[in-house]
Each structure stands twice: as structure tokens, then as C-alpha cells.
Design a protein around this motif. Structure first.
Motif, PDB file in Angstrom:
ATOM      1  N   ALA A  43       0.790  -1.230   0.000  1.00 43.81           N
ATOM      2  CA  ALA A  43       0.000   0.000   0.000  1.00 43.81           C
ATOM      3  C   ALA A  43       0.822   1.280   0.000  1.00 43.81           C
ATOM      4  O   ALA A  43       0.562   2.186  -0.797  1.00 43.81           O
ATOM      5  N   ASN A  44       1.800   1.417   0.885  1.00 38.14           N
ATOM      6  CA  ASN A  44       2.459   2.715   1.018  1.00 38.14           C
ATOM      7  C   ASN A  44       3.259   3.094  -0.223  1.00 38.14           C
ATOM      8  O   ASN A  44       3.233   4.249  -0.665  1.00 38.14           O
ATOM      9  N   ALA A  45       3.990   2.142  -0.798  1.00 41.87           N
ATOM     10  CA  ALA A  45       4.738   2.463  -2.015  1.00 41.87           C
ATOM     11  C   ALA A  45       3.797   2.692  -3.193  1.00 41.87           C
ATOM     12  O   ALA A  45       4.013   3.587  -4.016  1.00 41.87           O
ATOM     13  N   ARG A  46       2.750   1.889  -3.286  1.00 42.18           N
ATOM     14  CA  ARG A  46       1.802   2.075  -4.391  1.00 42.18           C
ATOM     15  C   ARG A  46       1.032   3.380  -4.243  1.00 42.18           C
ATOM     16  O   ARG A  46       0.626   3.987  -5.249  1.00 42.18           O
ATOM     17  N   TYR A  47       0.800   3.819  -3.034  1.00 45.60           N
ATOM     18  CA  TYR A  47       0.077   5.067  -2.791  1.00 45.60           C
ATOM     19  C   TYR A  47       0.733   6.237  -3.520  1.00 45.60           C
ATOM     20  O   TYR A  47       0.042   7.119  -4.043  1.00 45.60           O
ATOM     21  N   GLY A 257      -5.890  -0.875  -6.843  1.00 45.03           N
ATOM     22  CA  GLY A 257      -5.176  -0.892  -5.571  1.00 45.03           C
ATOM     23  C   GLY A 257      -6.048  -0.778  -4.347  1.00 45.03           C
ATOM     24  O   GLY A 257      -5.553  -0.925  -3.228  1.00 45.03           O
ATOM     25  N   TYR A 258      -7.356  -0.550  -4.509  1.00 42.06           N
ATOM     26  CA  TYR A 258      -8.258  -0.370  -3.370  1.00 42.06           C
ATOM     27  C   TYR A 258      -9.057  -1.645  -3.133  1.00 42.06           C
ATOM     28  O   TYR A 258      -9.696  -2.164  -4.037  1.00 42.06           O
ATOM     29  N   SER A 259      -8.997  -2.140  -1.903  1.00 44.49           N
ATOM     30  CA  SER A 259      -9.505  -3.467  -1.564  1.00 44.49           C
ATOM     31  C   SER A 259     -10.822  -3.350  -0.817  1.00 44.49           C
ATOM     32  O   SER A 259     -10.877  -2.788   0.280  1.00 44.49           O
ATOM     33  N   ALA A 260     -11.869  -3.893  -1.406  1.00 45.25           N
ATOM     34  CA  ALA A 260     -13.206  -3.822  -0.827  1.00 45.25           C
ATOM     35  C   ALA A 260     -13.687  -5.228  -0.504  1.00 45.25           C
ATOM     36  O   ALA A 260     -13.685  -6.104  -1.365  1.00 45.25           O
ATOM     37  N   ALA A 261     -14.114  -5.447   0.743  1.00 40.93           N
ATOM     38  CA  ALA A 261     -14.571  -6.765   1.164  1.00 40.93           C
ATOM     39  C   ALA A 261     -15.911  -6.657   1.880  1.00 40.93           C
ATOM     40  O   ALA A 261     -16.164  -5.702   2.614  1.00 40.93           O
ATOM     41  N   ILE A 262     -16.755  -7.651   1.672  1.00 41.79           N
ATOM     42  CA  ILE A 262     -18.014  -7.740   2.393  1.00 41.79           C
ATOM     43  C   ILE A 262     -18.114  -9.137   2.991  1.00 41.79           C
ATOM     44  O   ILE A 262     -17.544 -10.099   2.465  1.00 41.79           O
ATOM     45  N   GLY A 263     -18.823  -9.251   4.116  1.00 44.32           N
ATOM     46  CA  GLY A 263     -18.923 -10.544   4.766  1.00 44.32           C
ATOM     47  C   GLY A 263     -20.245 -10.749   5.454  1.00 44.32           C
ATOM     48  O   GLY A 263     -20.789  -9.821   6.053  1.00 44.32           O
ATOM     49  N   TYR A 264     -20.752 -11.969   5.345  1.00 39.02           N
ATOM     50  CA  TYR A 264     -21.925 -12.364   6.107  1.00 39.02           C
ATOM     51  C   TYR A 264     -22.041 -13.886   6.087  1.00 39.02           C
ATOM     52  O   TYR A 264     -21.463 -14.556   5.224  1.00 39.02           O
ATOM     53  N   PRO A 265     -22.770 -14.441   7.057  1.00 37.33           N
ATOM     54  CA  PRO A 265     -22.936 -15.890   7.096  1.00 37.33           C
ATOM     55  C   PRO A 265     -24.084 -16.359   6.199  1.00 37.33           C
ATOM     56  O   PRO A 265     -25.029 -15.615   5.942  1.00 37.33           O
ATOM     57  N   VAL A 266     -23.960 -17.597   5.764  1.00 39.87           N
ATOM     58  CA  VAL A 266     -24.997 -18.280   5.000  1.00 39.87           C
ATOM     59  C   VAL A 266     -25.227 -19.621   5.694  1.00 39.87           C
ATOM     60  O   VAL A 266     -24.265 -20.270   6.123  1.00 39.87           O
ATOM     61  N   VAL A 267     -26.467 -20.031   5.814  1.00 40.17           N
ATOM     62  CA  VAL A 267     -26.782 -21.300   6.473  1.00 40.17           C
ATOM     63  C   VAL A 267     -27.337 -22.270   5.439  1.00 40.17           C
ATOM     64  O   VAL A 267     -28.247 -21.925   4.673  1.00 40.17           O
ATOM     65  N   LEU A 268     -26.789 -23.458   5.413  1.00 42.90           N
ATOM     66  CA  LEU A 268     -27.260 -24.484   4.469  1.00 42.90           C
ATOM     67  C   LEU A 268     -28.403 -25.251   5.124  1.00 42.90           C
ATOM     68  O   LEU A 268     -28.309 -26.439   5.444  1.00 42.90           O
ATOM     69  N   GLY A 269     -29.481 -24.531   5.333  1.00 39.90           N
ATOM     70  CA  GLY A 269     -30.639 -25.079   6.017  1.00 39.90           C
ATOM     71  C   GLY A 269     -31.252 -24.023   6.905  1.00 39.90           C
ATOM     72  O   GLY A 269     -31.124 -22.818   6.647  1.00 39.90           O
ATOM     73  N   LYS A 270     -31.914 -24.443   7.961  1.00 38.57           N
ATOM     74  CA  LYS A 270     -32.582 -23.528   8.890  1.00 38.57           C
ATOM     75  C   LYS A 270     -31.773 -23.445  10.172  1.00 38.57           C
ATOM     76  O   LYS A 270     -31.328 -24.455  10.706  1.00 38.57           O
TER      77      LYS A 270
END
Length: 392
Positions: A43-47, A257-270
Motif C-alpha cells: 500500500a504505502n509504495a503504491r500510494y 489498488g483499493y480493496s473492498a470486502a463484504i462478509g456475512y454468514p450463510v446457512v445451508l438449512g434452517k
């Protein structure tokens, strides 16, 4: 939909970054600052340069007068010249790859050559080194050998100051990355089923992000299931999904160069009973955090309130870390929001609302990207909905 590669940091912004850095270098009574990067944390050098090394390391030197040079390894001379926004490029053996080749025929440049080219002269210099954790012993020894009378000081705080508040172009890159990461997440949800492996779903996500314009994944794709969801950080495996599994998705896309992440759980059933209570409390805590955010709020206040929210609801033992961390060129970057934080939230600071809750048998994370505004926050990623419970 934007044309692939059209959302990026313009060349003039790199020049502005160097100028802002030079002003801070001068203010700190430094003669020069060196930032160092590697393939994993570029990041710092690429910035400053736009250059992302492969195998080798790289660095940028910036003088208090605003001149700059890129330092690359012996095999990256042409690669760096093709990609760098900085015209002055030097090849130093200190930035060689970890196999430690000797390069006996190479006549390398030196730190003395670099400093001379950017107008830094004298022996008793004050040299700031940022990316201190990512500065190898070899690089540090090279600086000390070139300037034995210099005072070398840690300068990471300069980079935190520069990178904490984002421009409109930086936020646009992040927003596009989040859009693509959500496309990947939704495709995984369509294709996942018992009997498939975690790594197969990583493959699905990687296909989608590249098809939709990402330059790379923003972090090693997280697809964990059941016991491995207790890992706050980990890597996917060959484990096969079973009906009833909790599966954690944390998928990402990198744009210029910009990193975007999203997260959430998924259930294989109830999902029912105590397991459901833990998961849904995590979502409640996630939205509690979001409601606290606006410019002028002390970061420590948000962190303390988040911890207190866990305690008040009977989840003290499920707490792992604070409510937000900075994001940008690396999906996790300074500053964090912790009870020890000593700063106020400011407009265009970007964070991941990263709500991780752990139990003895599983853990889940609800995560998305936001930018602080005067009266709240701008959610940069598609908004997290409710829990995905899939039927088979």
C-alpha cells in the motif's frame, strides 16, 4: 456499468500525494521519508507510485522539497518503468526477492544515488522510515550503511495521516470493489450446496470478480464452514459442506489498488435455537455500530459502547475485537476503532464495520464498508440484509 479499468486514481492525484507528504516531512523536521512495501502489503509504495511489486520489494523516497524516487528490485526495472507514476526509478539489491540471489553481474544503484537524485545531501540526515513493520532487516541495514551518521526515526504516523481521509476517486474505487464483491457473494449463494468444498466456492467468487472488472481479489477469499468459522482470520480448505452448516463468506475485489470486502454468514438449512441467537445478535451489534457513526464522534467512545453492548446483552465471552477498522488500499489498515483510540471520526474516513462474534463451536462476521459523513455514514457496499437460510 463502468468500463473495466475506467474507475481509477488519476495521475494528478499521485503528484498531490507526494506534495502533501513533503509538507508533513518538512513539518516533522525530516530531510527525507522512505516507505517500503512488498507483494502482500504494497500500500504505502503504491500510494505514491502506482507500482505493486511481485516477488521483490519496493520503496519510495520523498524529500522535504517534494521530489520523489521509486526503488525497485533487480528484476523489476522494466516492470516498474511501465507502471510507475514516478519518473525517477532506481534498482537496489536491498529490494531483491527472498531467494536472495547474488546478481554478480549487476551494478546496482544505492541509497546514496537515490537521495542525491531527489536533492537530499549531507551526512547527518534525519530519515523517516514508514512501513516500519514491512521494512526488512536488509533494507534497514542498507539505509544505515549508506548514511551511518543519520538519525532514523519511525514515520508510520505520516502515512496514517495521509491515507486516513479519502478523496472522491479513492471512494469511487472502493464503491466499485464492493459492488463486484456482492456480485461474487450472490453467485456463491446460487451455486453452493452440500458436498461441495470451501475452495470450490472460492473459485466461483474469483471467476465473478475478474469477469466484472476487478484487478485482483482484495483479500484471500474467505469461505469457512462450521468449526473453521471460529477463525477470525484463516484460509479456505477442502472441507465439504454438510446440510445445516453455517458458512462464512468474506469476499472481495480490488480496484486500482483499493480493496473492498463484504462478509456475512450463510446457512445451508434452517438455523434455530442458541446458534441463531448468537448469529442474530452479531447482526444487531453490527447495526448498533452503524448508528453511532458521524463526524466528530470520538473513536474510543464507539469502541467502548460496542464492548458494553456485548456485556449488557450477555455476550461478553463472545467478544473478540472492536467494531470498526480502517480500510482502503489494504482491506485492514490504520486506524482501528478501539477503546484506546485517541482521535475523532472525520468526514471521508473509510472503515469496515466488522462485527465478529465467536462461540465454542462457530463464529460469524457481518462486514461492510462505509465512509464517515457529517451526520452519519455513507454505506459504500450493498447494504447487508438478513440471514441467508438456503433450502436443499
Amino acid at each position: 456499468m463502468a468500463e473495466h479499468g475506467s474507475i481509477r486514481i488519476p495521475d494528478y492525484e499521485y503528484k498531490e500525494r507526494i506534495a502533501r507528504a513533503a509538507a508533513l516531512i518538512k513539518k516533522e523536521n525530516l530531510d527525507v521519508m522512505i516507505v517500503n512495501s512488498n507483494e502482500a502489503d504494497y500500500a504505502n509504495a503504491r500510494y505514491f507510485s502506482g507500482f505493486w511489486p511481485l516477488f521483490e520489494r519496493c520503496g519510495v523516497a520523498i524529500s522535504a522539497n517534494g521530489d520523489a524516487a521509486l526503488m525497485a528490485g533487480p528484476e523489476s526495472r522494466i516492470f516498474a518503468a511501465d507502471r510507475s507514476k514516478i519518473e525517477k526509478i532506481f534498482v537496489l539489491k536491498e529490494y531483491r526477492e527472498s531467494a536472495d540471489p547474488a546478481y554478480p553481474e549487476l551494478v546496482p544503484d544505492t541509497f546514496n544515488d537515490v537521495f542525491k537524485a531527489i536533492g537530499v545531501t549531507g551526512k547527518k540526515l534525519r530519515i523517516g522510515v514508514a512501513s516500519y513493520l514491512d521494512t526488512s532487516v536488509i533494507i534497514m541495514e542498507g539505509i544505515k550503511n549508506a548514511f551511518p551518521e543519520a538519525e532514523i526515526v519511525r514515520a508510520d504516523h505520516i502515512m496514517v495521516t495521509l491515507r486516513s481521509i479519502k478523496t472522491a476517486n479513492e471512494i469511487a474505487c472502493l464503491r466499485e470493489g464492493y459492488r463486484i464483491a456482492e456480485l461474487a457473494s450472490q453467485q456463491v449463494i446460487k451455486e453452493i450446496k452440500p458436498g461441495m468444498t470451501e475452495l470450490q466456492m472460492v473459485g466461483v467468487a474469483q471467476r465473478v470478480i475478474y469477469e466484472n472488472g476487478a484487478e485482483y481479489e482484495g483479500l484471500p477469499m474467505y469461505v469457512f464452514s462450521e468449526a473453521s468459522t471460529r477463525h477470525a482470520i484463516s484460509r479456505s480448505s477442502y472441507r465439504k459442506f454438510e446440510k445445516g452448516d453455517i458458512v462464512q463468506l468474506n469476499l472481495s475485489a480490488k480496484i486500482d489498488g483499493y480493496s473492498a470486502a463484504i462478509g456475512y454468514p450463510v446457512v445451508l438449512g434452517k438455523l434455530e435455537g442458541k446458534r441463531r441467537d448468537v448469529v442474530m445478535f452479531g447482526l444487531d451489534a453490527h447495526y448498533w455500530s452503524q448508528k453511532q457513526l458521524k463526524a466528530g464522534v470520538p473513536a474510543a467512545q464507539v469502541a467502548q459502547g460496542f464492548y458494553d453492548y456485548f456485556v449488557a446483552n450477555g455476550y461478553k465471552d463472545n467478544f473478540v475485537y472492536g467494531p470498526l477498522h480502517g480500510t482502503g488500499m489494504i482491506e485492514v489498515e490504520a486506524p482501528w476503532v478501539e477503546t484506546s483510540s485517541d482521535y475523532l471520526l472525520q468526514p471521508n474516513m473509510t472503515f469496515q464495520i466488522d462485527t465478529y462474534i465467536s462461540s465454542d463451536t462457530f463464529g460469524v462476521r457481518w462486514e461492510k464498508g462505509i465512509a464517515i459523513t457529517e451526520d452519519g455514514c455513507d454505506v459504500l457496499s450493498p447494504e447487508i440484509g438478513t440471514l441467508y437460510e438456503l433450502e436443499f
